[in-house]
Design a protein around this motif. Structure first.
Motif, short mmCIF file in Angstrom:
data_model
loop_
_atom_site.label_atom_id
_atom_site.label_comp_id
_atom_site.label_asym_id
_atom_site.label_seq_id
_atom_site.Cartn_x
_atom_site.Cartn_y
_atom_site.Cartn_z
N MET A 67 9.05 11.49 0.24
CA MET A 67 8.11 10.37 0.22
C MET A 67 8.84 9.04 0.37
N GLU A 68 10.00 8.93 -0.33
CA GLU A 68 10.77 7.69 -0.29
C GLU A 68 11.01 7.23 1.15
N ALA A 69 11.46 8.22 1.98
CA ALA A 69 11.84 7.87 3.34
C ALA A 69 10.66 7.30 4.12
N ILE A 70 9.45 7.81 3.85
CA ILE A 70 8.27 7.38 4.61
C ILE A 70 7.98 5.90 4.39
N VAL A 71 8.22 5.42 3.17
CA VAL A 71 7.87 4.03 2.89
C VAL A 71 9.07 3.09 3.02
N THR A 72 10.16 3.54 3.62
CA THR A 72 11.31 2.66 3.81
C THR A 72 10.85 1.40 4.54
N GLY A 73 11.27 0.26 4.06
CA GLY A 73 10.89 -0.99 4.71
C GLY A 73 9.67 -1.61 4.08
N LEU A 74 8.96 -0.87 3.26
CA LEU A 74 7.81 -1.44 2.55
C LEU A 74 8.20 -1.52 1.08
N ASN A 75 8.14 -2.68 0.48
CA ASN A 75 8.40 -2.68 -0.95
C ASN A 75 7.16 -2.15 -1.66
N PRO A 76 7.32 -1.63 -2.88
CA PRO A 76 6.19 -0.97 -3.54
C PRO A 76 4.96 -1.88 -3.63
N GLN A 77 5.19 -3.17 -3.78
CA GLN A 77 4.04 -4.08 -3.92
C GLN A 77 3.24 -4.14 -2.62
N SER A 78 3.95 -4.31 -1.49
CA SER A 78 3.20 -4.42 -0.24
C SER A 78 2.57 -3.08 0.13
N ALA A 79 3.21 -1.96 -0.22
CA ALA A 79 2.61 -0.66 0.07
C ALA A 79 1.28 -0.53 -0.66
N ALA A 80 1.24 -0.99 -1.90
CA ALA A 80 0.00 -0.90 -2.68
C ALA A 80 -1.09 -1.77 -2.07
N GLN A 81 -0.69 -2.80 -1.33
CA GLN A 81 -1.69 -3.72 -0.78
C GLN A 81 -2.34 -3.21 0.50
N VAL A 82 -1.83 -2.12 1.07
CA VAL A 82 -2.42 -1.62 2.31
C VAL A 82 -3.76 -0.94 1.99
N GLY A 83 -4.82 -1.72 2.13
CA GLY A 83 -6.18 -1.19 1.94
C GLY A 83 -7.01 -1.74 3.08
N PHE A 84 -8.23 -1.27 3.22
CA PHE A 84 -9.04 -1.73 4.34
C PHE A 84 -10.21 -2.56 3.81
N ASP A 85 -10.07 -3.85 3.88
CA ASP A 85 -11.11 -4.73 3.39
C ASP A 85 -11.77 -5.44 4.57
N LEU A 86 -13.02 -5.10 4.82
CA LEU A 86 -13.73 -5.69 5.97
C LEU A 86 -14.79 -6.69 5.52
N ALA A 87 -14.67 -7.17 4.29
CA ALA A 87 -15.66 -8.13 3.76
C ALA A 87 -15.71 -9.34 4.69
N GLY A 88 -16.93 -9.79 4.99
CA GLY A 88 -17.10 -10.96 5.84
C GLY A 88 -17.12 -10.63 7.32
N ARG A 89 -16.84 -9.38 7.68
CA ARG A 89 -16.84 -8.99 9.09
C ARG A 89 -18.21 -8.41 9.48
N THR A 90 -18.55 -8.57 10.76
CA THR A 90 -19.75 -7.92 11.27
C THR A 90 -19.32 -6.82 12.23
N ALA A 91 -20.09 -5.74 12.26
CA ALA A 91 -19.74 -4.60 13.11
C ALA A 91 -20.98 -4.06 13.81
N LEU A 92 -20.77 -3.51 14.99
CA LEU A 92 -21.82 -2.82 15.72
C LEU A 92 -21.35 -1.39 15.97
N VAL A 93 -22.21 -0.42 15.68
CA VAL A 93 -21.90 0.98 16.00
C VAL A 93 -22.99 1.48 16.93
N THR A 94 -22.62 1.90 18.14
CA THR A 94 -23.62 2.45 19.07
C THR A 94 -23.78 3.95 18.83
N GLY A 95 -24.94 4.47 19.18
CA GLY A 95 -25.19 5.90 18.97
C GLY A 95 -25.15 6.26 17.50
#
Ligand code: NAD
Length: 263
Positions: free
Chosen positions: A1-29
């Motif tokens: 696991m360590e090797a996978i997150v090389t280059g990301l400090n633990p704090q920034s790794a924890a911050q990788v989430g998907f926040d789309l608040a305030g965005r508008t989206a269109l989904v067809t079909g």
């Protein structure tokens, strides 16, 4: 696991989430299958979602469900093959995220494919993607804001299978259209990427995959199972969010290794 997150400090790794608040989206079909899932997924991460399809009552029910569960959604009637319908859906609207999901397939040998069926598949799966992308990009350029366009292609845009010539041709063209639009629109901060799903279990194919022929097909997928709609959530959210801000013209293959089966 360590090797996978090389280059990301633990704090920034924890911050990788998907926040789309305030965005508008269109989904067809968005009246069935993956479109419903994509709409729920984007709404669940804070986007205000327009759910669009030809069957107005189906998308109205989905919009109600999303609104009742704390999300924000509106239903739009949209036929992606009809330029007037596309123009109407974009009237006074500009979306940050556009998911070109509407698609159909004609199943049958090329020798017996009626012209009408060929045209219907190309109109929906290719021209529909072009018309919606063009309307979306025009609105973004006019509003001087960028955005993310996500085209739902297929592994059949990269390889072929019997009885699906129109679908495979249209999906291959969608992959190439993704690159062409990415090139032209990067200057407007509009990113255009594709997802190429492998076989994903939905209501309309579940019965087939339970048959012996279906199970035989599943055994050819290196990961030895069908994809589930949830397997597409993170790829979708990655492309929809700013985490993919340096990605455009790319395609994410999500197929359990189906494309890399041995020749
Ligand atoms: P589906 O048939 O459940 O969904 C397709 C949706 O597109 C339907 O709701 C349909 O009503 C809508 N649609 C068709 N023509 C339209 C039009 N002219 N205007 C507006 N909406 C229209 O199938 P699905 O499996 O959910 O497929 C969604 C997308 O994912 C398609 O583009 C399909 O090619 C692609 N895909 C699916 C799989 C899979 O295994 N399910 C794999 C690869 C790619």
């Amino acid at each position: 696991m360590e090797a996978i997150v090389t280059g990301l400090n633990p704090q920034s790794a924890a911050q990788v989430g998907f926040d789309l608040a305030g965005r508008t989206a269109l989904v067809t079909g968005a009246s069935s299958g993956l479109g419903v899932h994509f709409a729920r997924c984007l709404a669940g991460h804070g986007a205000r979602v327009a759910v669009a399809a030809r069957r107005a009552e189906k998308v109205a029910t989905l919009a109600e469900e999303i609104n009742a569960s704390g999300g924000e959604a509106e239903a739009l009637r949209l036929d992606v093959t009809d330029a007037a319908s596309v123009a109407e859906a974009f009237e006074g609207r500009c979306f940050d995220i556009v998911v070109n999901n509407a698609g159909i397939a004609f199943n049958g040998p090329a020798l017996d494919t009626p012209e009408q069926d060929w045209r219907q598949v190309i109109d929906t799966d290719l021209t529909g993607v072009f018309l919606v992308s063009q309307a979306a990009a025009r609105a973004m350029v006019a509003a001087q804001r960028g955005g993310s366009i996500i085209n739902i292609a297929s592994i059949l845009g990269k390889r072929v299978a019997g009885g699906l010539s129109a679908y495979a041709a249209a999906k291959a063209a969608v992959v190439q259209l993704t690159r062409a639009n990415a090139l032209e629109w990067a200057r407007h901060d509009i990113r255009v990427n594709a997802i190429c799903p492998g076989y994903i279990e939905t209501d309309i194919n579940r019965d087939f995959f339970a048959t012996e022929a279906g199970q035989k097909l599943v055994r050819r997928i290196p990961i030895r199972r069908l994809g589930q709609m949830e397997d597409l959530s993170a790829p979708l959210l990655l492309l929809a969010s700013d985490h993919s801000r340096f990605m455009t013209g790319s395609e994410l293959v999500v197929d359990g290794g189906h494309l890399v089966t041995s020749l």
